[in-house]
Scaffold this motif. Sequence first.
Motif, PDB file in Angstrom:
ATOM      1  N   ALA A   1      -4.231   1.939  -3.772  1.00 44.52           N
ATOM      2  CA  ALA A   1      -3.460   1.326  -2.695  1.00 44.52           C
ATOM      3  C   ALA A   1      -4.179   0.100  -2.139  1.00 44.52           C
ATOM      4  O   ALA A   1      -3.546  -0.936  -1.872  1.00 44.52           O
ATOM      5  N   LEU A   2      -5.493   0.206  -1.971  1.00 43.75           N
ATOM      6  CA  LEU A   2      -6.261  -0.924  -1.439  1.00 43.75           C
ATOM      7  C   LEU A   2      -6.183  -2.117  -2.386  1.00 43.75           C
ATOM      8  O   LEU A   2      -5.978  -3.254  -1.944  1.00 43.75           O
ATOM      9  N   GLY A   3      -6.335  -1.878  -3.684  1.00 40.03           N
ATOM     10  CA  GLY A   3      -6.249  -2.974  -4.644  1.00 40.03           C
ATOM     11  C   GLY A   3      -4.895  -3.656  -4.597  1.00 40.03           C
ATOM     12  O   GLY A   3      -4.793  -4.891  -4.653  1.00 40.03           O
TER      13      GLY A   3
ATOM     14  N   GLY B   1       0.809  -1.211   0.000  1.00 40.69           N
ATOM     15  CA  GLY B   1       0.000   0.000   0.000  1.00 40.69           C
ATOM     16  C   GLY B   1       0.841   1.260   0.000  1.00 40.69           C
ATOM     17  O   GLY B   1       0.578   2.199  -0.747  1.00 40.69           O
ATOM     18  N   ARG B   2       1.874   1.275   0.830  1.00 46.91           N
ATOM     19  CA  ARG B   2       2.731   2.456   0.948  1.00 46.91           C
ATOM     20  C   ARG B   2       3.407   2.800  -0.371  1.00 46.91           C
ATOM     21  O   ARG B   2       3.596   3.978  -0.706  1.00 46.91           O
ATOM     22  N   LEU B   3       3.774   1.784  -1.149  1.00 49.31           N
ATOM     23  CA  LEU B   3       4.484   1.987  -2.402  1.00 49.31           C
ATOM     24  C   LEU B   3       3.562   2.229  -3.596  1.00 49.31           C
ATOM     25  O   LEU B   3       4.031   2.355  -4.724  1.00 49.31           O
ATOM     26  N   SER B   4       2.272   2.326  -3.344  1.00 41.68           N
ATOM     27  CA  SER B   4       1.304   2.474  -4.429  1.00 41.68           C
ATOM     28  C   SER B   4       1.378   3.857  -5.075  1.00 41.68           C
ATOM     29  O   SER B   4       1.759   4.840  -4.436  1.00 41.68           O
ATOM     30  N   PRO B   5       0.987   3.942  -6.344  1.00 45.32           N
ATOM     31  CA  PRO B   5       0.996   5.229  -7.038  1.00 45.32           C
ATOM     32  C   PRO B   5      -0.175   6.109  -6.630  1.00 45.32           C
ATOM     33  O   PRO B   5      -1.224   5.613  -6.210  1.00 45.32           O
ATOM     34  N   SER B   6       0.023   7.417  -6.771  1.00 48.22           N
ATOM     35  CA  SER B   6      -1.047   8.386  -6.528  1.00 48.22           C
ATOM     36  C   SER B   6      -0.825   9.582  -7.439  1.00 48.22           C
ATOM     37  O   SER B   6       0.286   9.791  -7.931  1.00 48.22           O
ATOM     38  N   SER B   7      -1.845  10.362  -7.655  1.00 46.58           N
ATOM     39  CA  SER B   7      -1.736  11.512  -8.548  1.00 46.58           C
ATOM     40  C   SER B   7      -0.671  12.475  -8.042  1.00 46.58           C
ATOM     41  O   SER B   7      -0.702  12.893  -6.878  1.00 46.58           O
TER      42      SER B   7
ATOM     43  N   GLY C   1       2.015  11.853  -7.026  1.00 46.71           N
ATOM     44  CA  GLY C   1       2.772  11.262  -5.929  1.00 46.71           C
ATOM     45  C   GLY C   1       2.478  11.884  -4.586  1.00 46.71           C
ATOM     46  O   GLY C   1       3.329  11.852  -3.682  1.00 46.71           O
ATOM     47  N   PHE C   2       1.246  12.402  -4.396  1.00 44.99           N
ATOM     48  CA  PHE C   2       0.933  13.137  -3.171  1.00 44.99           C
ATOM     49  C   PHE C   2       0.308  12.273  -2.073  1.00 44.99           C
ATOM     50  O   PHE C   2      -0.010  12.796  -0.998  1.00 44.99           O
ATOM     51  N   GLU C   3       0.114  10.996  -2.312  1.00 45.77           N
ATOM     52  CA  GLU C   3      -0.261  10.031  -1.266  1.00 45.77           C
ATOM     53  C   GLU C   3      -1.346  10.557  -0.319  1.00 45.77           C
ATOM     54  O   GLU C   3      -1.084  10.761   0.872  1.00 45.77           O
ATOM     55  N   PRO C   4      -2.580  10.733  -0.771  1.00 50.21           N
ATOM     56  CA  PRO C   4      -3.601  11.353   0.088  1.00 50.21           C
ATOM     57  C   PRO C   4      -4.219  10.401   1.102  1.00 50.21           C
ATOM     58  O   PRO C   4      -5.340  10.610   1.550  1.00 50.21           O
ATOM     59  N   TRP C   5      -3.491   9.371   1.515  1.00 53.49           N
ATOM     60  CA  TRP C   5      -4.063   8.330   2.355  1.00 53.49           C
ATOM     61  C   TRP C   5      -3.372   8.178   3.709  1.00 53.49           C
ATOM     62  O   TRP C   5      -2.252   8.607   3.928  1.00 53.49           O
ATOM     63  N   LYS C   6      -4.103   7.516   4.586  1.00 56.50           N
ATOM     64  CA  LYS C   6      -3.544   7.042   5.857  1.00 56.50           C
ATOM     65  C   LYS C   6      -4.214   5.710   6.153  1.00 56.50           C
ATOM     66  O   LYS C   6      -5.440   5.583   6.049  1.00 56.50           O
ATOM     67  N   PHE C   7      -3.420   4.702   6.511  1.00 59.00           N
ATOM     68  CA  PHE C   7      -3.934   3.364   6.784  1.00 59.00           C
ATOM     69  C   PHE C   7      -4.017   3.176   8.304  1.00 59.00           C
ATOM     70  O   PHE C   7      -2.992   3.145   8.981  1.00 59.00           O
ATOM     71  N   VAL C   8      -5.219   3.044   8.820  1.00 56.93           N
ATOM     72  CA  VAL C   8      -5.431   2.866  10.256  1.00 56.93           C
ATOM     73  C   VAL C   8      -5.835   1.414  10.507  1.00 56.93           C
ATOM     74  O   VAL C   8      -6.836   0.937   9.962  1.00 56.93           O
ATOM     75  N   ILE C   9      -5.065   0.715  11.322  1.00 55.14           N
ATOM     76  CA  ILE C   9      -5.340  -0.692  11.613  1.00 55.14           C
ATOM     77  C   ILE C   9      -6.009  -0.771  12.987  1.00 55.14           C
ATOM     78  O   ILE C   9      -5.409  -0.425  13.997  1.00 55.14           O
ATOM     79  N   VAL C  10      -7.259  -1.205  12.995  1.00 53.70           N
ATOM     80  CA  VAL C  10      -8.059  -1.234  14.222  1.00 53.70           C
ATOM     81  C   VAL C  10      -8.068  -2.657  14.780  1.00 53.70           C
ATOM     82  O   VAL C  10      -8.800  -3.528  14.294  1.00 53.70           O
ATOM     83  N   GLN C  11      -7.283  -2.888  15.808  1.00 54.06           N
ATOM     84  CA  GLN C  11      -7.233  -4.201  16.452  1.00 54.06           C
ATOM     85  C   GLN C  11      -7.988  -4.220  17.782  1.00 54.06           C
ATOM     86  O   GLN C  11      -8.252  -5.296  18.321  1.00 54.06           O
ATOM     87  N   ASN C  12      -8.337  -3.058  18.298  1.00 54.91           N
ATOM     88  CA  ASN C  12      -9.082  -2.964  19.552  1.00 54.91           C
ATOM     89  C   ASN C  12     -10.530  -3.408  19.312  1.00 54.91           C
ATOM     90  O   ASN C  12     -11.263  -2.779  18.539  1.00 54.91           O
ATOM     91  N   MET C  13     -10.941  -4.493  19.972  1.00 54.79           N
ATOM     92  CA  MET C  13     -12.263  -5.066  19.709  1.00 54.79           C
ATOM     93  C   MET C  13     -13.388  -4.174  20.232  1.00 54.79           C
ATOM     94  O   MET C  13     -14.499  -4.210  19.700  1.00 54.79           O
ATOM     95  N   ASP C  14     -13.126  -3.372  21.259  1.00 52.68           N
ATOM     96  CA  ASP C  14     -14.142  -2.439  21.736  1.00 52.68           C
ATOM     97  C   ASP C  14     -14.413  -1.368  20.680  1.00 52.68           C
ATOM     98  O   ASP C  14     -15.565  -0.988  20.440  1.00 52.68           O
ATOM     99  N   VAL C  15     -13.369  -0.881  20.043  1.00 55.04           N
ATOM    100  CA  VAL C  15     -13.537   0.106  18.984  1.00 55.04           C
ATOM    101  C   VAL C  15     -14.234  -0.535  17.791  1.00 55.04           C
ATOM    102  O   VAL C  15     -15.123   0.063  17.167  1.00 55.04           O
ATOM    103  N   ARG C  16     -13.860  -1.765  17.480  1.00 54.82           N
ATOM    104  CA  ARG C  16     -14.527  -2.469  16.380  1.00 54.82           C
ATOM    105  C   ARG C  16     -16.030  -2.596  16.640  1.00 54.82           C
ATOM    106  O   ARG C  16     -16.843  -2.445  15.725  1.00 54.82           O
ATOM    107  N   ALA C  17     -16.391  -2.868  17.871  1.00 47.76           N
ATOM    108  CA  ALA C  17     -17.810  -3.007  18.212  1.00 47.76           C
ATOM    109  C   ALA C  17     -18.542  -1.686  18.009  1.00 47.76           C
ATOM    110  O   ALA C  17     -19.696  -1.664  17.539  1.00 47.76           O
ATOM    111  N   LYS C  18     -17.898  -0.573  18.338  1.00 45.39           N
ATOM    112  CA  LYS C  18     -18.515   0.739  18.119  1.00 45.39           C
ATOM    113  C   LYS C  18     -18.679   1.024  16.630  1.00 45.39           C
ATOM    114  O   LYS C  18     -19.696   1.581  16.197  1.00 45.39           O
ATOM    115  N   LEU C  19     -17.687   0.634  15.840  1.00 45.33           N
ATOM    116  CA  LEU C  19     -17.782   0.815  14.398  1.00 45.33           C
ATOM    117  C   LEU C  19     -18.912  -0.029  13.815  1.00 45.33           C
ATOM    118  O   LEU C  19     -19.613   0.405  12.890  1.00 45.33           O
TER     119      LEU C  19
END
Length: 225
Positions: free
Chosen positions: A153-155, A42-48, A50-68
């Motif tokens: 990046a996701l693809g 994902g980090r090495l993916s192309p963007s218009s 090269g301005f990388e308008p993304w941030k990848f947030v990894i949610v491992q906290n199950m309490d937060v997952r339940a709220k989502l």
Amino acid sequence: MSQLEITKNEILSAFHFRHATKEFDSNKKISASDFDYILEAGRLSPSSYGFEPWKFVIVQNMDVRAKLAEYATGARKQLQSASHFMIILTRLPEDMVAGSDYIQRMLEHVQKLSPEILQAKQNNYDDFLKTRFAIEDDPRVMFEWACRQTYIALGNMMTAAALIGIDSCPMEGFNREQINEVLVAEGIMDPEHFGISVMAAFGYRLHDPSEKTRRCMQEVVEWVE
């Protein structure tokens, strides 16, 4: 068979393997090294520009997952069972205009351009937003344009995962406004700079998928010669 043919077959096999996994085996976890590899894709993916308008947030906290899950009906099984759950954030229009601090930092400190090239690229980008693509006057279109880049990046991350036998599922089945509110309330997202683009779950399938179906090549490809 040549190495090139082997590589091509491996990549196509990964696409046949990949499917939108609705429920994962919660007892099977992705190793840290394997998930780092997915994130690097994902980090090495192309963007218009090269301005990388993304941030990848990894949610491992199950309490937060339940709220989502309260506001993500299309992701509830994945939130409960995925080894790793990702939220991809997108930069807001204020950060993506040519004169923003973010773009200036990208040009100067990330891309490390000389002053002359930096100014030329910044001017070109400004013209792109205002004239050629003509999207700067519409914040919603600007945001969606930035969101589209996150899907590149996701693809790449989903393909990288499939190449090593890891399943994934991209998801848009959520209430954007309410999910944004949860992310802000949990201190996960700065609403001055980001909004949610898409969710994605990674792990190992609990059930075998049905046979993959796609339109034939003749329907999806047109050659102009």
